[in-house]
Design a protein around this motif. Structure first.
Motif, PDB file in Angstrom:
ATOM      1  N   GLU A 105      -8.462   0.877  46.506  1.00  0.00           N
ATOM      2  CA  GLU A 105      -7.752   2.134  46.247  1.00  0.00           C
ATOM      3  C   GLU A 105      -6.404   1.862  45.579  1.00  0.00           C
ATOM      4  O   GLU A 105      -6.027   2.538  44.616  1.00  0.00           O
ATOM      5  CB  GLU A 105      -7.549   2.899  47.560  1.00  0.00           C
ATOM      6  N   ILE A 109      -5.125   3.108  41.820  1.00  0.00           N
ATOM      7  CA  ILE A 109      -3.862   3.830  41.599  1.00  0.00           C
ATOM      8  C   ILE A 109      -3.044   3.117  40.532  1.00  0.00           C
ATOM      9  O   ILE A 109      -2.511   3.746  39.613  1.00  0.00           O
ATOM     10  CB  ILE A 109      -3.075   3.966  42.919  1.00  0.00           C
ATOM     11  N   GLY A 114      -0.322   4.975  38.526  1.00  0.00           N
ATOM     12  CA  GLY A 114       0.299   5.613  39.680  1.00  0.00           C
ATOM     13  C   GLY A 114       1.185   4.669  40.462  1.00  0.00           C
ATOM     14  O   GLY A 114       1.317   3.489  40.142  1.00  0.00           O
ATOM     15  N   VAL A 116       1.746   3.014  44.022  1.00  0.00           N
ATOM     16  CA  VAL A 116       1.089   2.723  45.295  1.00  0.00           C
ATOM     17  C   VAL A 116       2.007   2.970  46.488  1.00  0.00           C
ATOM     18  O   VAL A 116       1.537   3.047  47.620  1.00  0.00           O
ATOM     19  CB  VAL A 116       0.550   1.269  45.372  1.00  0.00           C
ATOM     20  N   ALA A 118       3.993   5.676  46.719  1.00  0.00           N
ATOM     21  CA  ALA A 118       4.183   7.119  46.899  1.00  0.00           C
ATOM     22  C   ALA A 118       3.378   7.573  48.113  1.00  0.00           C
ATOM     23  O   ALA A 118       2.288   7.061  48.375  1.00  0.00           O
ATOM     24  CB  ALA A 118       3.728   7.867  45.652  1.00  0.00           C
ATOM     25  N   PRO A 119       3.918   8.535  48.866  1.00  0.00           N
ATOM     26  CA  PRO A 119       3.176   9.030  50.039  1.00  0.00           C
ATOM     27  C   PRO A 119       1.830   9.613  49.607  1.00  0.00           C
ATOM     28  O   PRO A 119       1.731  10.268  48.581  1.00  0.00           O
ATOM     29  CB  PRO A 119       4.070  10.121  50.621  1.00  0.00           C
ATOM     30  N   ARG A 120       0.806   9.316  50.389  1.00  0.00           N
ATOM     31  CA  ARG A 120      -0.531   9.838  50.097  1.00  0.00           C
ATOM     32  C   ARG A 120      -1.010  10.623  51.299  1.00  0.00           C
ATOM     33  O   ARG A 120      -0.596  10.389  52.432  1.00  0.00           O
ATOM     34  CB  ARG A 120      -1.495   8.692  49.810  1.00  0.00           C
ATOM     35  N   LYS A 121      -1.931  11.520  51.008  1.00  0.00           N
ATOM     36  CA  LYS A 121      -2.536  12.292  52.088  1.00  0.00           C
ATOM     37  C   LYS A 121      -3.508  11.394  52.846  1.00  0.00           C
ATOM     38  O   LYS A 121      -4.173  10.549  52.263  1.00  0.00           O
ATOM     39  CB  LYS A 121      -3.292  13.489  51.514  1.00  0.00           C
ATOM     40  N   SER A 122      -3.599  11.635  54.135  1.00  0.00           N
ATOM     41  CA  SER A 122      -4.534  10.851  54.936  1.00  0.00           C
ATOM     42  C   SER A 122      -5.961  11.249  54.574  1.00  0.00           C
ATOM     43  O   SER A 122      -6.217  12.310  54.010  1.00  0.00           O
ATOM     44  CB  SER A 122      -4.303  11.096  56.429  1.00  0.00           C
ATOM     45  N   GLN A 126      -7.443  14.907  53.359  1.00  0.00           N
ATOM     46  CA  GLN A 126      -8.251  15.040  52.146  1.00  0.00           C
ATOM     47  C   GLN A 126      -9.605  15.654  52.458  1.00  0.00           C
ATOM     48  O   GLN A 126     -10.088  16.520  51.727  1.00  0.00           O
ATOM     49  CB  GLN A 126      -8.444  13.673  51.467  1.00  0.00           C
TER      50      GLN A 126
END
Length: 145
Positions: A105, A109, A114, A116, A118-122, A126
């Motif tokens: 993943e 990104i 992108g 890596v 940056a905050p991501r949704k769990s 998702q």
């Protein structure tokens, strides 16, 4: 009748191990040697050789030295020890599989330019968002929109 003793170097060649390994196992109390009456070199009887073989097999299965000692001292359940070791290995595989997925993943990104960090949704968030999207589209479709 005198029992034939094998020199440590002979035992190492026979079993494909090192003298350092045998000394370590002896230090940990899972194998024993017989002191030579003529020198300080370790020697092993055929019975001791068989014990070393068993220890080497158990180590090749990944059983820790402490577990082998416990099996020897308490006459523990070998089948149970192997089952427990298998469970630990399976848990490790699961953990490593998750780690690989996260690495993949992160690479995706990066390849898309992108961040890596940056905050991501769990994954759960998702999943809920996808379910909500499916629900909205389903309702719209059924309503003829």
């Amino acid at each position: 009748m005198e029992q034939k003793l094998l020199d440590i170097n002979t035992v190492c060649r026979m079993l494909g191990t090192t003298s350092r390994t045998l000394r370590f196992y002896e230090e940990k109390g899972i194998v024993q040697s017989t002191a030579s009456p003529f020198s300080n070199r370790r020697q092993y009887s055929m019975e001791q050789l068989e014990q070393i073989k068993k220890v080497l097999v158990l180590r090749s299965l990944g059983l820790p030295v402490a577990e082998i000692r416990k099996l020897q001292q308490e006459k523990g359940d070998l089948g149970q020890a192997i089952l427990e070791r298998r469970a630990k290995v399976m848990a490790s595989i699961t953990t490593k599989t998750r780690e690989i997925a996260l690495l993949n993943e992160a690479l995706q990104i990066i390849e898309r330019g992108g961040d890596v960090f940056a905050p991501r949704k769990s994954v759960e968030v998702q999943r809920k968002e996808r379910l909500k999207t499916v629900e909205v589209f389903s309702d719209a479709f059924l309503a003829g929109d």
